[in-house]
Design a protein around this motif. Structure first.
Motif, PDB file in Angstrom:
ATOM      1  N   GLN A 189       0.767  -1.021   0.060  1.00 50.21           N
ATOM      2  CA  GLN A 189      -0.242  -0.037   0.008  1.00 50.21           C
ATOM      3  C   GLN A 189       1.003   1.339   0.029  1.00 50.21           C
ATOM      4  OE1 GLN A 189      -2.417  -0.324   3.352  1.00 50.21           O
ATOM      5  NE2 GLN A 189      -3.708  -2.164   2.460  1.00 50.21           N
ATOM      6  N   GLU A 191       3.769   1.581  -1.297  1.00 48.93           N
ATOM      7  CA  GLU A 191       4.501   1.448  -2.587  1.00 48.93           C
ATOM      8  C   GLU A 191       3.579   2.234  -3.480  1.00 48.93           C
ATOM      9  OE1 GLU A 191       5.810  -2.124  -3.533  1.00 48.93           O
ATOM     10  OE2 GLU A 191       7.558  -2.300  -1.882  1.00 48.93           O
ATOM     11  N   LYS A 192       2.375   1.978  -3.353  1.00 48.73           N
ATOM     12  CA  LYS A 192       1.476   2.503  -4.398  1.00 48.73           C
ATOM     13  C   LYS A 192       1.261   3.958  -4.018  1.00 48.73           C
ATOM     14  CE  LYS A 192      -3.432   1.587  -5.973  1.00 48.73           C
ATOM     15  NZ  LYS A 192      -4.490   0.802  -5.669  1.00 48.73           N
ATOM     16  N   LEU A 193       0.945   4.417  -2.841  1.00 50.36           N
ATOM     17  CA  LEU A 193       0.710   5.464  -2.374  1.00 50.36           C
ATOM     18  C   LEU A 193       1.993   6.542  -2.912  1.00 50.36           C
ATOM     19  CD1 LEU A 193      -0.853   5.734   1.036  1.00 50.36           C
ATOM     20  CD2 LEU A 193      -1.854   6.360  -1.014  1.00 50.36           C
ATOM     21  N   GLU A 195       3.955   6.119  -5.205  1.00 51.19           N
ATOM     22  CA  GLU A 195       3.959   5.959  -6.714  1.00 51.19           C
ATOM     23  C   GLU A 195       2.989   7.284  -7.008  1.00 51.19           C
ATOM     24  OE1 GLU A 195       3.393   3.502 -10.780  1.00 51.19           O
ATOM     25  OE2 GLU A 195       3.490   2.440  -8.787  1.00 51.19           O
ATOM     26  N   ILE A 196       1.890   7.142  -6.497  1.00 51.89           N
ATOM     27  CA  ILE A 196       0.739   7.913  -6.879  1.00 51.89           C
ATOM     28  C   ILE A 196       1.260   9.618  -6.437  1.00 51.89           C
ATOM     29  CG2 ILE A 196      -1.491   8.953  -6.288  1.00 51.89           C
ATOM     30  CD1 ILE A 196      -2.267   5.857  -5.801  1.00 51.89           C
ATOM     31  N   HIS A 197       1.685   9.780  -5.376  1.00 53.51           N
ATOM     32  CA  HIS A 197       2.178  11.018  -4.984  1.00 53.51           C
ATOM     33  C   HIS A 197       3.608  11.511  -5.143  1.00 53.51           C
ATOM     34  CE1 HIS A 197      -1.748  11.539  -3.033  1.00 53.51           C
ATOM     35  NE2 HIS A 197      -1.668  10.221  -2.503  1.00 53.51           N
ATOM     36  N   GLY A 198       4.337  10.750  -5.800  1.00 50.98           N
ATOM     37  CA  GLY A 198       5.597  10.813  -6.281  1.00 50.98           C
ATOM     38  C   GLY A 198       6.599  11.128  -5.055  1.00 50.98           C
ATOM     39  N   VAL A 265       1.332  16.354   0.636  1.00 57.35           N
ATOM     40  CA  VAL A 265       0.125  15.411   0.134  1.00 57.35           C
ATOM     41  C   VAL A 265      -0.979  15.738   0.574  1.00 57.35           C
ATOM     42  CG1 VAL A 265      -0.079  12.850   0.320  1.00 57.35           C
ATOM     43  CG2 VAL A 265       2.119  13.582   0.264  1.00 57.35           C
ATOM     44  N   LEU A 268      -5.823  12.608   1.403  1.00 61.30           N
ATOM     45  CA  LEU A 268      -5.818  10.936   1.829  1.00 61.30           C
ATOM     46  C   LEU A 268      -6.688  10.505   2.849  1.00 61.30           C
ATOM     47  CD1 LEU A 268      -1.827  10.852   2.870  1.00 61.30           C
ATOM     48  CD2 LEU A 268      -2.999   9.685   0.697  1.00 61.30           C
ATOM     49  N   GLU A 272      -5.179   5.740   5.126  1.00 52.69           N
ATOM     50  CA  GLU A 272      -4.208   5.960   4.281  1.00 52.69           C
ATOM     51  C   GLU A 272      -2.890   6.480   5.037  1.00 52.69           C
ATOM     52  OE1 GLU A 272      -5.974   5.753  -0.321  1.00 52.69           O
ATOM     53  OE2 GLU A 272      -5.458   7.622   0.986  1.00 52.69           O
TER      54      GLU A 272
END
Length: 379
Positions: A189, A191-193, A195-198, A265, A268, A272
């Motif tokens: 989770q 890693e996904k966040l 990637e989404i938020h750089g 960020v 959220l 999260e």
């Protein structure tokens, strides 16, 4: 024994911190108590697929939270259902009950008391309706028991501002850890966040709830000093902070120059936020007042070292898992955070203590404390 649990905000789509805590307490009570019967009251429908234990039932009162639902309908339903005691986790509730009434102290009153007693910021208070302010104030003084979330809230806020309140009416019930630390899915989770938020792999973490009491400006000034004076290269991830506010504190030119170090960020979900602790090397939380300290609890569950306020409930919860600082002093904040980043012995000690503290703040402990309070009124 029949126990009523009232919370107008329970199952609310807004997923506020209070609703999150209330739901966690209900789940914990379901696991801890198979004997007593519970009836949950809310103005929101129970979500589809949400199962309740056999000794738990749900009643929808669409007007709960206003004068009709609180003062007329709920007392009638409680009497008809044969309830022996009411655990009130909402902001408002019945003012004239014939059964014991345990009331959870609202966070907006906590913020008000902190500002009156220690205010150092331009805090204008929460915008609450007249009904909510009037009823909640009456319940603080008239309920059978007033439930506080920390000893700091009890001793440094309520008892100091209202010394006339009988100390025997005050009880402390602390929240448990709501994160999923240690669960394999959390890393994925994160890693996904990221990637989404750089986001970078590792960083310093802080949260802003757009309330002056979160003290985010001092965090920014401390981080600015870390970069300019202490030559720290670790980036800062700020959740909830608005760019305009950040620029007003550190300056537009400085922010542009260090844009690769400051990450903001937003949008959220509450669920999260805790995932970000996977990548946190340190967590800065110099808030002046935080009722439930959920983010501190998340941090210790992940073993993340903390920098927090010396005079607050945050220090009470962290208790050895944090470096305590003057929340108004950006120099202390910057030096404490730098120490965590460069001193391995300090980091390891704080991490170890945090994981030890995490075993204390479990929801089963919260449920047992609530049960011990409720069963005092068993007929």
């Amino acid at each position: 024994m029949v126990i009523g649990i009232s919370s107008a905000e329970l199952f609310s789509p807004s997923s506020s911190i209070r609703e999150r805590v209330t739901l966690a307490m209900v789940y914990a009570l379901q696991k801890a108590d198979k004997t007593n019967r519970y009836i949950i009251f809310s103005k929101y429908a129970r979500p589809e697929g949400l199962s309740l234990a056999e000794n738990f039932s749900f009643r929808l009162i669409s007007t709960l939270g206003n004068v009709v639902g609180d003062q007329i309908i709920l007392p009638r339903v409680l009497k008809k259902s044969g309830c022996d005691v009411l655990l009130n986790m909402g902001f408002t509730g019945p003012l004239n009950l014939q059964i014991p009434h345990l009331y959870m102290f609202p966070s907006f009153w906590g913020r008000f008391l902190w500002d009156k007693l220690y205010g150092v910021v331009e805090y204008r208070g929460d915008r609450q309706s007249f009904y909510r302010r009037f009823v909640s104030k009456r319940l603080i003084f008239a309920s059978t028991k007033l439930i506080l979330s920390s000893h700091y809230e009890k001793e440094n806020l309520v008892q100091r501002y209202w010394p006339e309140i009988d100390a025997k009416r005050l009880s402390v019930v602390q929240a448990g850890i709501t994160s999923n630390a240690g669960v394999p899915e959390v890393n994925r989770q994160f890693e996904k966040l990221a990637e989404i938020h750089g986001l970078p792999e590792h960083f310093i973490l802080t949260f802003d709830d757009n309330n002056p009491l979160s003290n985010i400006a001092t965090v920014l000034l401390g981080y600015k000093r870390m970069v300019d004076v202490l030559m720290v290269k670790t980036p800062l991830v700020m959740v909830g902070a608005k760019r305009e506010m950040v620029q007003s504190v550190v300056g537009e030119e400085w922010l542009a120059k260090h844009s690769e170090k400051v990450f903001m960020v937003n949008k959220l979900k509450e669920s999260e936020k805790s995932t970000l602790f996977v990548g946190a090397l340190a967590y800065i939380a110099p808030s002046f007042y935080d009722k439930w300290c959920l983010d501190i609890l998340d941090a210790i569950s992940f073993g993340v070292p903390i920098v927090t306020s010396i005079q607050s409930s945050l220090a009470e919860v962290a208790n050895g898992a944090a470096i305590l600082v003057d929340p108004k002093n950006e120099i202390e904040i910057s030096e404490a955070c730098r120490r965590i980043l460069i001193d391995k012995k300090c980091l390891q000690g704080l991490t170890k203590k945090g994981l030890e503290r995490a075993t204390v703040y479990q929801w089963q402990n919260t449920a047992q404390k609530l049960l011990s309070l409720l069963e005092q009124y068993q007929k």
